[in-house]
Design a protein around this motif. Structure first.
Motif, mmCIF file in Angstrom:
data_model
loop_
_atom_site.group_PDB
_atom_site.id
_atom_site.type_symbol
_atom_site.label_atom_id
_atom_site.label_comp_id
_atom_site.label_asym_id
_atom_site.label_seq_id
_atom_site.Cartn_x
_atom_site.Cartn_y
_atom_site.Cartn_z
ATOM 1 N N LYS A 223 0.763 -1.350 -0.102
ATOM 2 C CA LYS A 223 0.052 0.048 0.120
ATOM 3 C C LYS A 223 0.944 1.277 -0.107
ATOM 4 O O LYS A 223 0.445 2.073 -0.684
ATOM 5 N N ARG A 224 1.970 1.223 0.637
ATOM 6 C CA ARG A 224 2.898 2.403 0.757
ATOM 7 C C ARG A 224 3.496 2.599 -0.424
ATOM 8 O O ARG A 224 3.741 3.813 -1.003
ATOM 9 N N LEU A 225 4.009 1.414 -1.092
ATOM 10 C CA LEU A 225 4.646 1.561 -2.415
ATOM 11 C C LEU A 225 3.799 2.206 -3.469
ATOM 12 O O LEU A 225 4.177 2.982 -4.176
ATOM 13 N N THR A 226 2.697 1.691 -3.576
ATOM 14 C CA THR A 226 1.695 2.031 -4.637
ATOM 15 C C THR A 226 1.140 3.375 -4.586
ATOM 16 O O THR A 226 0.842 4.236 -5.324
ATOM 17 N N ASN A 227 1.079 3.979 -3.149
ATOM 18 C CA ASN A 227 0.501 5.300 -2.972
ATOM 19 C C ASN A 227 1.638 6.321 -3.286
ATOM 20 O O ASN A 227 1.177 7.486 -3.714
ATOM 21 N N SER A 228 2.874 5.860 -3.046
ATOM 22 C CA SER A 228 3.813 6.847 -3.605
ATOM 23 C C SER A 228 4.372 6.788 -4.960
ATOM 24 O O SER A 228 4.869 7.498 -5.554
ATOM 25 N N SER A 229 3.899 5.711 -5.626
ATOM 26 C CA SER A 229 4.330 5.597 -7.010
ATOM 27 C C SER A 229 3.398 6.067 -8.133
ATOM 28 O O SER A 229 3.626 6.149 -9.464
ATOM 29 N N TRP A 230 2.170 6.212 -7.645
ATOM 30 C CA TRP A 230 1.029 6.598 -8.785
ATOM 31 C C TRP A 230 1.422 7.754 -9.579
ATOM 32 O O TRP A 230 1.298 7.759 -10.871
ATOM 33 N N PRO A 231 2.203 8.819 -9.105
ATOM 34 C CA PRO A 231 2.625 9.912 -10.221
ATOM 35 C C PRO A 231 3.590 9.355 -11.369
ATOM 36 O O PRO A 231 3.625 9.636 -12.382
ATOM 37 N N LEU A 232 4.121 8.408 -10.753
ATOM 38 C CA LEU A 232 5.403 7.876 -11.618
ATOM 39 C C LEU A 232 4.727 6.874 -12.837
ATOM 40 O O LEU A 232 4.968 6.700 -13.813
#
Length: 455
Positions: A223-232
């Protein structure tokens, strides 16, 4: 007096860590240039064998799949490396979590691709099945986390070995397909097989170091990784759109032959894109150091980098413009002569793509990550809008104009819209007018010299 040889040895000496980074970078660079050379030769042969129409269908299938597949990595490539460097003891949890997330995204993307392959109108069965075969590589992309693990340990050579062997095998396969007069669908299979074999070779050769049975999934980490990666994710999709959407739109708005002719020009133009990436990457560490020395030094060195990349690009643009006709005539034959005018336009995007490489490093240095997303989305939208207007009127030449304008917007014009990025926009403006200022300086110097001689 100091021994000059000892001085040289001292300057060339590296710590074990720096030596490891140096050789790791060299492995990646050698892989890129080897692939570029071999791939260009093989693609020329395929283009001549298939002819513009079938070569267009082949490139349409690749572009169609590539656009959808852009979502599969979930923008996590650099984030995974960062996590593995910072938390090496959690390797199995990180690799297991990310591979599971990519497995889900890969299955969804593959299902969407299959559905669209049968839903899209006006395509024959061979093109539909080519799309599905190429899309099969999405199912194996979760294994690419192993490559990112080797990036984190500065051991890229293992990934280069595995993927390089797969590349060489499938390159030979493509040549044999031409020799034995194979159909389009077999070339699609060879394209997919290169990616799939690369992942599998990497897994099987490194099973002792990477054990899938030890991988685990952590919901909170995912969840933490996907929340931080959506702009990328959005930035990655946008980048792929304005690199590949031309060929999809040409197929629907003109025909497959137009795609084949355009693909030849685009490939000869895009082959140069590796140069700014390599140059900017080599300058990046000194850019970080220069920032600590104050704005004057930092900005002066950044201006030099913009200038260097621009003059590289300008030399390439002029050379390609002058050589386009003989190169395409000799390498591709009469069937692709229409590619000449497209290439002459398309290659001028290099001016902004080369400077974009420096801009990307500056954005990272300044921590202005959101502008990466903004600029890529603006570029993608510009490309689509211009293509909708110009492709019906000018075909491939209209798409080439769209490419140039998309990179002008995403690499240069957008910088003037925001206070934080305007400083780089001003620098690039100085670079763009540098040929004129250089010419004026030469003329003034010549005039002054003439006046002196007359006196």
């Amino acid at each position: 007096m100091a021994n000059p040889i000892a001085k040289i040895k001292s300057k060339l000496s590296m710590t074990p860590e720096k030596r490891k980074i140096f050789f790791n970078s060299n492995w990646q660079l050698m892989d890129k240039f080897l692939r570029l050379g071999i791939n260009l030769i093989v693609s020329i042969w395929i283009a001549r064998y298939l002819g513009p129409e079938q070569f267009g269908q082949y490139n349409f299938a690749i572009s169609f799949v590539t656009i959808i597949a852009a979502v599969v990595p979930l923008g996590l490539a650099n984030i995974i490396v960062k996590e593995l460097v910072e938390h090496p003891d959690n390797k199995n949890e990180i690799l297991g979590t990310v591979s599971t997330l990519r497995m889900v995204s890969g299955l969804i993307a593959f299902a969407i691709t299959v559905a669209l392959a049968f839903a899209i109108p006006g395509q024959d069965a061979m093109v539909r099945w080519s799309i599905i075969i190429i899309a099969a590589n999405m199912l194996f992309q979760p294994l690419d986390v192993i490559s990112q693990w080797f990036d984190s340990t500065v051991e890229a050579k293992y990934a280069v070995y595995a993927k390089g062997i797969a590349f060489l095998m499938t390159s030979v396969m493509k040549v044999l397909l031409i020799v034995f007069h194979s159909s389009l669908i077999w070339f699609a299979a060879s394209y997919a097989l290169e990616l799939i074999l690369g992942y599998l070779f990497l897994l099987f050769t490194q099973m002792k170091r990477v054990s899938l049975t030890k991988w685990s999934f952590n919901w909170k980490l995912g969840k933490r990784l996907t929340n931080s990666s959506w702009p990328l994710i959005v930035a990655g999709i946008s980048t792929i759109i304005y690199l590949k959407i031309d060929q999809v739109m040409l197929s629907y708005m003109i025909n497959d032959t137009a795609v084949g002719i355009y693909a030849v020009a685009a490939r000869l133009s895009e082959v140069w894109y590796v140069i700014p990436t390599v140059v900017a990457a080599s300058y990046f560490p000194s850019m970080i150091k220069n920032k600590k020395l104050g704005p004057a030094v930092y900005h002066a060195e950044l201006q030099k980098l913009y200038n260097l990349l621009f003059w590289f690009a300008l030399a390439i643009c002029i050379a390609v413009t002058l050589m386009a006709k003989p190169v395409i005539s000799i390498l591709y034959g009469k069937a692709y002569l229409e590619s000449i005018s497209i290439l002459v336009i398309h290659v001028w995007a290099c001016l902004f793509i080369f400077m974009r490489a420096a801009l990307n490093k500056w954005i990272i240095s300044e921590g202005l990550y959101r502008f990466e997303l903004i600029s890529q989305v603006m570029g993608a939208l510009t490309k689509i809008i211009i293509n909708l207007i110009l492709i019906p009127l000018f075909g491939g030449m209209g798409a080439a104009v769209g490419t140039v304008f998309a990179f002008i917007v995403s690499s240069y014009a957008f910088t003037f819209m925001f206070k934080e990025t305007r400083v780089s926009g001003v620098m690039m403006s100085k670079t763009l007018i540098s040929p004129i200022t250089a010419l004026i300086s030469r003329l003034k110097a010549g005039k002054a010299k003439l006046s002196t001689n007359q006196e």
